[in-house]
Design a protein around this motif. Structure first.
Motif, mmCIF file in Angstrom:
data_model
loop_
_atom_site.group_PDB
_atom_site.id
_atom_site.type_symbol
_atom_site.label_atom_id
_atom_site.label_comp_id
_atom_site.label_asym_id
_atom_site.label_seq_id
_atom_site.Cartn_x
_atom_site.Cartn_y
_atom_site.Cartn_z
ATOM 1 N N HIS A 151 87.995 131.095 72.569
ATOM 2 C CA HIS A 151 89.087 132.022 72.795
ATOM 3 C C HIS A 151 90.028 132.040 71.588
ATOM 4 N N HIS A 154 92.172 128.816 69.738
ATOM 5 C CA HIS A 154 91.722 127.548 70.297
ATOM 6 C C HIS A 154 91.275 126.564 69.221
ATOM 7 N N GLY A 229 88.318 135.027 67.748
ATOM 8 C CA GLY A 229 88.526 134.725 69.163
ATOM 9 C C GLY A 229 89.126 135.877 69.939
ATOM 10 N N ASN A 260 88.200 135.320 78.054
ATOM 11 C CA ASN A 260 87.288 135.619 76.947
ATOM 12 C C ASN A 260 86.277 134.503 76.764
ATOM 13 N N THR A 261 86.664 133.257 77.088
ATOM 14 C CA THR A 261 85.703 132.148 77.020
ATOM 15 C C THR A 261 84.553 132.402 77.992
#
Length: 883
Positions: A151, A154, A229, A260-261
């Motif tokens: 993401h 991160h 990300g 999004n991860t």
């Protein structure tokens, strides 16, 4: 005789008659032949004399030949030497009239350096030689191709910085603020664009080829690619995943698994990639949240469980669970420059207690395992009176104590502790501010290396040899039964050449592009003649192909390039000389022996471009310049698309506002260098239906010999998503396709076996079904025009009747067909427009609707900001789905 015959007086009288009183000759014309002969004779004498004089001049020296005394007209005078005399014959000269351009503009414009990219002026010094690196590339078992995903913010780029600092001896100018600021300065090495540095986020996927050591000091070639990300740049992630065999998933331990991860995990699983987890920003648990070690353990375990839940759901339980005790989970603080796995941390204990088995200890450092000091054993049950878990006792508590000592204890106490731990530091380093001092202490305590990370990557992410079959089955569009396919399935460097190009990177001058791809079989060498296949190439239509010669090869290192002469199978390469035949992606194969070679599939993006703007030059005369800039943008951004509307507007379509902002920055300042006017952004719509057509619609061919009848209706719920996600494919066998529709969507056998195609492409969410009966329609004639009907169907789905937007979630049924028996009367020119018109009619009779795209957003904010957020969402027609 005349004189003898006449007298002197007569002679005088005759002569006086020949002249007038002014002395002018008025007598008969003189004989000119005699004069010419005399003149010729005189010229001959002169030429002989000139020749003798020339010979004399050459023998005895220069003589005055009368050049200086010759009369020269004004216009023939030569005041200055010619350009040829000054510069030589091989120099092209431009004569510019004085008044054709302003005096402020030079005739030959100086070369304007582009400061768009941060480029190393010379190749940095590394801890290994280039020859050693290229030598190891020939052994694919020692290669790892890894995409670093995660993401936004991160810590992916910071992690890459740590690996670059391990291998590169970068010349870093010491900060004016002192040694501490120099230590804490962020390089952001893979953010090689100036605007990436200014925005503080990655825009492009940036590869690095590094030679990294594991804990046993064995070297591995690690091809790493740092990906953006931000969800708007997920197209760059897709291009990176095509190159990789495995993913290093970076997760912030505080924020956990974000939306999004989840998207990235699902996308990686769909591409059959192995995943390894890196829990980043461990220092925030101690310094920001100030969690006790026991609570920090629960927080870490929760993040790992969240990631495992998403992975298991996406893979259907096929992907193994990630857990720290087997090394598939690594802990790190990229900001403070350290990382470790449980095995590498157990190695620190082994260094202090040589008889200890680090592998056995690592297996007992995670989960509900407790150390019993009385019996000196590890058990699943806590000791009497309670006690901390082994991970808390042997990993977190030492880290907490060391951080506390480095921040708060006096220099003498800290020095004593570090001496006991075997950590050496210079006297000047003890004078640093707390944060730089903490970074030095922690990184040196954990070994100032990423050996634990490299061990885990080698153990849990496959080499190109082991991942070759999954990679080829997922990406290659042709038959794997062909003879050359065996070379790709075994990653054979001696087999026929096969390269999948997924990215285009511009050169430092931003004028031309180089192709970046992965060699899947064979060996690519400088000077090779290769066959470049575009995205529209097929064995039936081979127009989109061209022969090109490879002029140069590089290993791309984000800020510099390492030139090589050959690249074997399993490695990444940057290629010069083939970019003219490529737009976004492509396939490169050998010029000889690759006649039956098919292309690698286009990139399967997990999002679509839905926001568009219209661009036009401020100065209309610069339109060609803008078009050239748009062509370059099309190469640089994988998911960007440009088209010309019927009104003449040039429309640029991207994923979001930030994406288009970066695109227009590149157009204005990098690729076109001109002022561009931009319209307000609008979203792209889709057209759909909500009911079945109210009546059967038919259309006749222009010659009146054939007739098609259709109706339209909505697709079953979930089918459109299944088609777009690749759950079902039109390339399946007819029986398998029929079983899918029967089992999942309760279609009857006739309809399930009569699916003709999807549109507007093979993953388009519209279906064409042949619902005719053999007793009513001649199936032979109908099948003879099947391809033409499909083309008309795809055309109609690509440009809908409402506002030329794509159709979605519509099923078309062919109910009846009256077809001319003569082939000349049922050609493509007759059938294709007819199929399009009947599809439009059926669509308009089925209660058409427009669909607009919806952004799904996660918002994290303090509780007192919630009312303001609701106000903003209401203004943008937002709906809160969960809180």
């Amino acid at each position: 005789k005349y004189r003898e015959a006449g007298t002197v007086a007569d002679m005088e009288e005759e002569q006086m008659d020949l002249y007038d009183e002014f002395g002018n000759y008025i007598g008969p014309e003189l004989d000119s032949d005699l004069e010419e002969e005399e003149d010729d004779a005189d010229r001959g004498v002169h030429s002989e004399l000139d020749g003798e004089m020339d010979d004399a001049g050459t023998e005895e020296g220069p003589t005055d030949d009368g050049e200086e005394t010759r009369v020269v007209l004004h216009e023939d005078k030569k005041y200055y030497p010619t350009a040829v005399e000054v510069y030589g014959e091989e120099v092209e000269t431009t004569v510019q009239e004085e008044d054709s351009q302003p005096i402020t503009q030079p005739i030959v414009a100086p070369i304007k350096p582009k400061d768009f990219d941060v480029v190393e002026k010379k190749q940095p010094e590394t801890s290994y030689s280039t020859e050693f690196l290229t030598g190891l590339m020939k052994f694919p078992q020692l290669v790892r191709n890894v995409a670093v995903i995660g993401h936004l913010h991160h810590g992916k780029t910071s992690l890459m910085d740590n690996l670059v600092q391990l291998t590169h001896k970068l010349q870093v100018a010491q900060s004016r603020m002192g040694l501490g600021s120099t230590i804490m300065a962020e390089k952001r090495y893979t953010d090689s664009r100036i605007d990436e540095q200014k925005r503080g986020l990655s825009i492009k996927a940036s590869p690095m080829t590094l030679l990294l050591q594991n804990s046993k000091e064995k070297h591995y070639v690690c091809n790493l690619i740092d990906t953006p990300g931000h969800v708007a740049f997920s197209d760059e992630v897709t291009a990176a995943l095509r190159l990789a065999d495995g993913c290093l998933l970076v997760v912030d331990v505080i924020e956990g698994v974000m939306s999004n991860t989840e998207r990235l995990i699902k996308h990686a699983i769909s591409q059959k990639l192995a995943i390894m987890l890196l829990i980043n920003k461990m220092d925030r648990l101690i310094l920001e949240l100030k969690l006790p070690p026991q609570d920090a353990f629960f927080k870490i375990r929760q993040v790992i469980e969240e990631a495992n839940t998403v992975i298991q759901a996406a893979s259907g339980g096929e992907h193994s669970r990630l857990t720290p005790d087997d090394g598939s989970v690594v802990f790190a603080s990229s900001h403070l420059g350290w990382s470790f796995s449980l095995e590498s941390f157990a190695g620190i204990y082994q260094d202090m207690y040589p008889g200890l088995d680090s592998v056995a200890l690592a297996r007992r450092l995670w989960g509900d395992v407790y150390f019993h000091p009385a019996t000196r054993v590890f058990r699943r049950k806590p000791p009497e009176g309670g006690g901390p878990r082994s991970f808390v006792q042997f990993v977190l508590e030492p880290l907490y104590k060391l951080v506390t000592q480095a921040i708060s204890e006096s220099e003498q106490d800290l020095k004593a502790v570090l001496v006991d731990l075997g950590v050496s530091m210079r006297q000047s380093e003890y004078k640093l501010d707390p944060k730089p001092l903490l970074k030095l202490v922690m990184s040196r305590f954990l070994g100032e290396s990423s050996a634990g990370l490299i061990d885990s990557m080698v153990a849990h992410l496959p080499s190109p040899v082991h991942a070759a079959r999954d990679k080829i089955e997922t990406t290659y569009s042709g038959s794997l039964a062909e003879e050359f396919a065996h070379g790709m399935l075994t990653c054979d460097p001696e087999a026929i050449l096969a390269i999948n190009v997924t990215k285009m990177y511009h050169k430092p001058d931003c004028e031309t592009f180089d192709a970046f791809g992965r060699v899947l079989s064979g060996t690519l060498r400088v000077g090779d003649t290769v066959n470049v296949l575009g995205e529209t190439y097929s064995l039936e239509d081979q127009e989109d192909s061209a022969l090109r010669t490879v002029s140069r090869l590089w290993l791309y290192q984000s800020r510099y390039r390492v030139e090589v002469t050959e690249v074997p199978a399993g490695c990444w390469v940057l290629i010069e000389g083939v970019e003219a035949s490529l737009v976004k992606t492509g396939t490169i194969t050998a010029a000889k022996g690759g006649d039956r070679f098919c292309i690698f599939r286009p990139l399967p993006f997990n999002t679509i471009s839905v926001m568009k703007i219209a661009a036009e030059p401020l100065n209309p005369s610069e339109l060609p310049k803008m078009l050239e800039g748009l062509r370059k943008l099309n190469k640089a951004y994988p998911l960007l698309s440009t088209k010309v509307e019927e009104s003449g507007e040039h429309v640029v379509i991207g994923t979001g506002e930030l994406y288009l902002d970066c695109v227009m920055h590149d157009l204005r300042h990098v690729y076109a260098e001109m002022e561009v006017k931009v319209s307000d952004p609008v979203v792209a719509f889709s057209e759909t239906v909500v009911e079945t057509s109210s009546l059967k619609c038919f259309a006749e061919t222009p010659n009146g010999k054939s007739k098609l009848t259709m109706i339209a209706e909505p697709l079953e719920k979930g089918l459109a998503e299944d088609i777009e996600n690749g759950v079902v494919s039109i390339s399946w066998e007819r029986k398998k396709l029929g079983e899918f529709f029967q089992r999942r969507y309760d279609w009857d056998l006739l309809a399930a076996r009569s699916v003709w195609g999807f549109a507007p492409d093979e993953k388009g969410a519209n279906v064409l079904v042949d619902d005719t009966l053999p007793s009513e329609v001649d199936k032979g004639l109908l099948n003879s025009i099947r391809d033409y009907i499909l083309q008309g169907f795809q055309w109609s789905c690509r440009e809908g009747p409402l506002c030329d937007e794509p159709l979605r979630n519509v099923k078309f049924k062919i109910l009846d067909a009256s077809i001319a028996s003569e082939p000349i009367n049922r050609g493509g020119g007759q059938v294709i427009p007819t199929a399009r018109r009947v599809a439009y009619s059926a669509f308009l009779m089925a209660t058409p609707r427009l669909m607009e795209p919806v952004y799904f957003v996660d918002i994290m904010a303090p509780i007192d900001c919630v009312p303001a957020i609701y106000t903003v969402l209401a203004r943008r027609r937002g709906h809160v789905t969960s809180e």
